[in-house]
Scaffold this active site. Structure first.
Site, short mmCIF file in Angstrom:
data_model
loop_
_atom_site.label_atom_id
_atom_site.label_comp_id
_atom_site.label_asym_id
_atom_site.label_seq_id
_atom_site.Cartn_x
_atom_site.Cartn_y
_atom_site.Cartn_z
N TYR A 185 0.88 -1.17 0.00
CA TYR A 185 0.00 0.00 0.00
C TYR A 185 0.92 1.22 0.00
CZ TYR A 185 -4.14 2.87 1.02
OH TYR A 185 -5.16 3.80 0.96
N LEU A 186 0.47 2.35 0.47
CA LEU A 186 1.26 3.57 0.35
C LEU A 186 2.60 3.50 1.07
CD1 LEU A 186 0.66 6.21 -1.22
CD2 LEU A 186 -1.31 4.72 -0.97
N CYS A 187 2.69 2.73 2.15
CA CYS A 187 3.97 2.60 2.85
C CYS A 187 5.00 1.93 1.94
CB CYS A 187 3.80 1.80 4.13
SG CYS A 187 2.88 2.68 5.42
N ASP A 188 4.64 0.78 1.41
CA ASP A 188 5.52 0.03 0.52
C ASP A 188 5.81 0.83 -0.75
OD1 ASP A 188 7.06 -2.13 -0.28
OD2 ASP A 188 5.43 -3.59 -0.16
N TYR A 207 8.21 3.58 0.07
CA TYR A 207 9.54 3.04 0.36
C TYR A 207 10.27 2.65 -0.92
CZ TYR A 207 13.02 0.52 3.19
OH TYR A 207 14.18 0.09 3.79
#
EC number: 3.4.19.3
Length: 214
Positions: A152-155, A158
């Site tokens: 999701y937005l974290c991955d 990153y």
């Protein structure tokens, strides 16, 4: 949240956390980063704090400018995970599998960060080494390592940051506030983790790293 560490006589750190999304009416990452700003990282590191929208297109437009503005040595991102019970150090970011709509109900048509990019990019930082050092310090906050930041937005953030910075990035997932740690405890853990990352980077300066898994 994002942290920027610059090759200047007085090092500058820049940190960012994400805005609220889904069931997270209060994003623990942003709250923890604000507490970290109060703590500081020492006299040689200046902190710059920013909140990032939970939007794919915003990440694609924001991150390049963040990387080029100061040419940082290291960028650290912090996000919240409802499944986390520890402060979790993500070792790598993934290019494909982004099918969940963001806060604007948008999802990349390609379901990937970078068309034609490597499937996975690893941080130059050995997260296992950071984890062991912090856990042995008696901090009172458990730290673990993960190789799946969640697609999701974290991955997404990153991977994009790792690509732009040639691996000189890190991502830390924190649990929701009170489950089990307070904002102050999370900030103390982030401080310890980041200082260990910086020390490892300094120790490993000049060494070659393999960043891409094909």
């Amino acid at each position: 949240m994002y942290i920027e560490v610059l090759p200047l006589p007085k090092t500058i750190g820049k940190y960012h956390g994400f805005e609220p999304f889904g069931e997270h009416a209060v994003n623990a990452s942003w709250v923890a980063v604000q507490e970290l700003q109060k703590l500081g990282l020492g006299h040689d590191i200046n902190l710059h704090v920013a909140e990032v929208p939970v939007e794919y297109q915003a990440v694609q437009s924001l991150l390049p400018s963040l990387w080029t503005q100061h040419l940082p040595q290291l960028v650290v991102h912090v996000g919240v995970s409802g499944m986390a019970t520890t402060v979790t150090l993500e070792q790598c970011g993934h290019n494909q599998g982004y099918m969940r709509p963001d806060n604007c109900s948008f999802c990349p048509k390609s379901c990937c960060c970078l068309e034609g990019g490597p499937d996975c990019i690893h941080s130059v930082i050995d997260m296992d080494a950071v984890c062991k050092r912090v856990n042995s310090s008696g901090l009172g906050v458990s730290v673990s390592v993960s190789k799946d930041a969640g697609r999701y937005l974290c991955d997404y953030t990153y991977y994009t940051s790792l690509f732009l910075g040639e691996g000189r990035s890190a991502f830390v997932h924190v649990p929701p506030l009170g489950k089990p740690y307070s904002a102050e405890q999370l900030a103390q853990a982030l401080r310890a983790v980041i200082l260990e990352m910086l020390e490892l980077m300094e120790h490993n300066k000049g060494k070659n790293h393999c960043l891409h898994d094909q």
